[in-house]
Design an enzyme around this catalytic site. Structure first.
Site, short mmCIF file in Angstrom:
data_model
loop_
_atom_site.label_atom_id
_atom_site.label_comp_id
_atom_site.label_asym_id
_atom_site.label_seq_id
_atom_site.Cartn_x
_atom_site.Cartn_y
_atom_site.Cartn_z
N ASP A 25 -7.50 -4.26 2.81
CA ASP A 25 -6.38 -3.60 3.48
C ASP A 25 -6.64 -3.45 4.97
O ASP A 25 -5.72 -3.46 5.78
CB ASP A 25 -6.15 -2.21 2.86
CG ASP A 25 -4.69 -1.80 2.89
OD1 ASP A 25 -3.87 -2.58 3.37
OD2 ASP A 25 -4.38 -0.67 2.44
N HIS A 217 -1.93 6.16 3.69
CA HIS A 217 -2.06 5.66 5.06
C HIS A 217 -1.77 6.79 6.02
O HIS A 217 -1.00 7.69 5.73
CB HIS A 217 -1.08 4.49 5.30
CG HIS A 217 -1.58 3.20 4.76
ND1 HIS A 217 -2.12 2.21 5.55
CD2 HIS A 217 -1.66 2.74 3.49
CE1 HIS A 217 -2.50 1.20 4.79
NE2 HIS A 217 -2.23 1.48 3.53
N CYS A 248 -0.61 -2.89 6.62
CA CYS A 248 -0.03 -3.98 5.83
C CYS A 248 0.71 -4.95 6.74
O CYS A 248 1.59 -4.54 7.49
CB CYS A 248 0.93 -3.41 4.78
SG CYS A 248 1.83 -4.67 3.90
#
Ligand code: ZN
Length: 317
Positions: A25, A217, A248
């Site tokens: 990620d 996040h 992302c």
């Protein structure tokens, strides 16, 4: 008569598992290719600091995420010790490559919202779920576990609110596929702690016999508050990314995950075990900055731990 005082503090777990996701990620959004050797150095340092599960890469097609084109080499080169080596797989082809490389766990991803799923994997949610069937068959044959990451579980950057009923529908389908864990993901940092409590409560109530994880996040600064809300609802598995690396590439405005070392620091100060060596983790956050060549969002690596006291200027006079 003494009344026993009860508050959210009484319900906190004694131990949590941190799942490190920076090599996937975190790195996937970095444009400049990070050499395989540097990735391996970072992963080994994380394992050395006590990380016991890590998403080490994604077996996505290199055309879509060139940064992770070295997935097989990374998996084969790291010193795993007793760390569970997890990799994201977007489809059966990716799952085959991951199993061949020798991972311990597959991470499949589907969004709770249609438009995010289409933007992320160019399929409808139901098409994604259909596509998981052969992946589970392969995993069973290869004796590897499968966990699912449910993206946009707390809001979608294209659709806004995502109804809990929609989250539960996908989770039930994943449970039918005998998934080992579902991570509720706040892909673009839209969650707030009250909403997290409500969604987690509903999920745990509807599907009690599955392991739940959460993935926050820090896009809008609410990551640690959301983690705390999930923790008080009984979630004990959390994804995080060293130094807050990442985001992302297929969602507008997505920034890094909650920094692992900041979360571990907060949890340890609260008396919650993680099994992680915090000073070693902070050094690893500094290593991540060195490798990326940019200042990263992690805060404890800049401020030091709460217990790192400073000499009092008054005494120096
Ligand atoms: Zn994420």
């Amino acid at each position: 008569m003494v009344m026993e005082e009860r508050s959210w503090i009484s319900d906190l777990p004694g131990q949590v598992e941190m799942v490190e996701v920076s090599p996937r990620d975190g790195l996937q959004i970095i444009e400049k290719f990070v050499p395989t050797g540097k990735k391996v150095e970072l992963i080994n340092a994380l394992i050395g600091a006590g990380i016991r599960r890590m998403e080490v890469t994604s077996f996505v097609h290199p055309k879509f995420v060139p940064q992770l084109k070295d997935a097989t080499d990374v998996v084969k080169s790291i010193e795993r010790r007793d760390c569970v080596c997890m990799a994201m797989v977007p489809n059966l082809k990716g799952a085959e490559r991951a199993v061949e490389a020798g991972v311990d766990m597959l991470d499949i991803v589907v969004s709770a919202s249609e438009s995010h799923n289409r933007s992320n994997v160019r399929r409808s949610v139901d098409e994604s779920l259909e596509g998981f069937v052969p992946i589970f068959a392969l995993a069973e044959e290869a004796d590897v576990q499968v966990r699912a990451s449910l993206a946009t579980a707390f809001g979608c950057p294209f659709e806004g609110d995502v109804p809990v009923s929609q989250v539960l529908r996908v989770c039930h389908r994943l449970q039918d596929l005998s998934v080992m864990e579902i991570a509720l993901c706040d892909t673009t940092g839209m969650a707030n702690p009250v909403q997290v409590s409500k969604v987690v409560k509903a999920c745990k109530h509807e599907i009690p016999d599955i392991q739940w994880a959460a993935h926050f996040h820090n896009t809008r600064g609410a990551g640690s508050a959301n983690l705390l809300a999930a923790l008080t609802e009984g979630i004990t598995v959390f994804d995080a990314s060293i130094a807050g690396l990442g985001g992302c590439p297929f969602a507008p405005g997505a920034t890094g995950n909650v920094p692992t070392e900041d979360m571990v620091h907060m949890l340890h100060e609260m008396g919650i075990e993680t099994g992680i060596d915090l000073p070693a983790l902070i050094s690893t956050a500094q290593l991540a900055e060195e490798i990326i060549g940019e200042t990263l969002p992690g805060q404890v690596m800049k401020a030091g731990r709460t217990c790192d006291l400073h000499p009092s200027p008054a005494l120096a006079e």
